[in-house]
Design a protein around this motif. Structure first.
Motif, short mmCIF file in Angstrom:
data_model
loop_
_atom_site.label_atom_id
_atom_site.label_comp_id
_atom_site.label_asym_id
_atom_site.label_seq_id
_atom_site.Cartn_x
_atom_site.Cartn_y
_atom_site.Cartn_z
N VAL A 200 0.85 -1.19 0.00
CA VAL A 200 0.00 0.00 0.00
C VAL A 200 0.88 1.24 0.00
CG1 VAL A 200 -1.85 1.21 1.22
CG2 VAL A 200 -1.70 -1.28 1.36
N ASP A 201 0.42 2.30 -0.64
CA ASP A 201 1.10 3.60 -0.59
C ASP A 201 0.90 4.20 0.79
OD1 ASP A 201 2.13 6.14 -0.85
OD2 ASP A 201 0.83 6.74 -2.51
N ASP A 204 -0.27 8.03 1.50
CA ASP A 204 -1.61 8.47 1.10
C ASP A 204 -2.63 7.90 2.09
OD1 ASP A 204 -4.13 8.80 -0.08
OD2 ASP A 204 -3.36 8.51 -2.12
N GLU A 206 -5.81 8.08 2.27
CA GLU A 206 -7.00 7.47 1.68
C GLU A 206 -6.70 6.10 1.09
OE1 GLU A 206 -9.14 10.14 -0.88
OE2 GLU A 206 -9.43 11.63 0.73
N ALA A 207 -5.53 5.93 0.48
CA ALA A 207 -5.14 4.62 -0.04
C ALA A 207 -4.98 3.63 1.12
CB ALA A 207 -3.84 4.73 -0.83
N ARG A 210 -8.50 2.63 2.37
CA ARG A 210 -9.22 1.67 1.53
C ARG A 210 -8.72 0.25 1.78
NH1 ARG A 210 -8.85 5.99 -2.21
NH2 ARG A 210 -6.89 5.16 -3.06
N CYS A 230 2.71 -1.08 4.30
CA CYS A 230 2.54 0.33 3.97
C CYS A 230 3.91 0.95 3.76
CB CYS A 230 1.79 1.06 5.09
SG CYS A 230 0.10 0.46 5.34
#
Length: 321
Positions: A200-201, A204, A206-207, A210, A230
């Motif tokens: 995962v980014d 970010d 929001e990323a 999600r 992450c």
């Protein structure tokens, strides 16, 4: 899905809390220093926004962001860092062991990888008692070779324990680059146990949210654990001790590239300027009050040093066993 403003408020609060804490370290109010969370704010914000108040979290020595994102009072957290009796744990936990059971924070932990075992056992016990809580444990890339973490992954997979394992891969275990310490991949550690894993980014919010929301839903439905790697970047020193020794282990161009993706700026760009200014002013008011509260709190009385060591209330005998 939390609003863009809500996520910005959390990343901004963590950023400014850490900057205020660093000021208090330099002023001598926080003894022993801290491990700043600067640059990694989106991970805590995105993950904790996917949790219910009764879900549980364990963190690391770099754990202020986890505690704040889960809902702990910033004033009580800061008082804890300052070693005051008005702190979350009466000044006894300090920076690396802050806990707040009222919001589901079962403690930060300075032992690398240990927090994973704690949350796995805790949420398994809650499920055995009929609850449907989910557990989340945060750990760094330096923990992925630790036996305690691997044992927790194994047990969580075997018993389908509802845990989300969140690796905050900031590229370094203290000063050791990931490439020099981790054979294979971080997600591969989980996949070896049959646990779904995703990169995962981590800059970010929001990323991160999600991915965390999907992993939490999977865990709550009884489908077992997930690992999220992450990928983030630590903007500041590993520990404030480095302000004195000035270790040089990260190339300047790498640091510049890492700082170019600031999670506070990324999330801030998703709301209008007026909304951002409003949140910034709100955060400053909260932290002004938190600093005042922390510094006004009394320091512990040495006469009470042996209190609260045992759940039974017993005190150790003077002189040892």
């Amino acid at each position: 899905m939390p609003s863009a403003t809500d996520l910005y408020r959390t990343v901004r609060l963590i950023r400014r809390f850490e900057e205020r804490a660093i000021d208090l370290v330099r002023a001598g109010h926080i003894v022993g220093g801290i491990h700043p969370y600067l640059g990694q704010e989106a991970v805590a914000a995105g993950v904790c926004a996917a949790l219910r108040p009764d879900d549980i979290v364990t963190g690391t020595h770099r754990g202020h962001g986890h505690v704040l994102a889960k809902g702990a009072d910033p004033a009580a957290v800061l008082a804890e860092l300052c070693g005051r009796t008005t702190g979350l744990n009466r000044g006894r936990g300090g920076s690396m062991h802050a806990a707040d059971f009222r919001v589901g924070v079962y403690g930060a932990n300075a032992i690398v990888g240990a927090a994973a075992a704690i949350v796995t056992g805790a949420v398994w016990a809650l499920r055995r008692s009929g609850g449907d809580q989910v557990g989340v444990t945060f750990f760094g890339d330096g923990a992925v070779n630790e036996g305690m973490l691997l044992e927790a992954l194994n047990l969580a997979a075997l018993w389908r324990v509802p845990v989300v394992f969140v690796c905050e891969n900031n590229g370094y275990a203290t000063t050791m680059p990931v490439a020099g310490a981790v054979a294979g991949t971080i997600t591969g550690r989980a996949e070896a146990f049959g646990i779904p894993a995703e990169v995962v980014d981590g800059q970010d919010a929001e990323a991160v949210h999600r991915a965390a929301r999907a992993a939490v839903a999977r865990a709550r439905a009884g489908d077992g654990p997930t690992l999220l790697e992450c990928r983030t970047y630590r903007f500041d020193v590993h520990h404030t001790f480095e302000y004195r020794v000035r270790l040089r282990y990260r190339p300047p161009e790498e640091e510049a590239a890492g700082r170019a993706r600031d999670p506070v700026a990324i999330q801030g760009d998703r709301i209008d300027a007026a909304g951002r200014d409003t949140v910034d002013a709100e955060v400053e008011r909260v932290l002004d009050a938190a600093v005042g509260y922390a510094l006004a709190g009394p320091e512990p009385d040495p006469a009470d040093a042996l209190d609260h060591l045992y759940a039974s209330g017993l005190r150790p005998r003077p002189g040892g066993p």
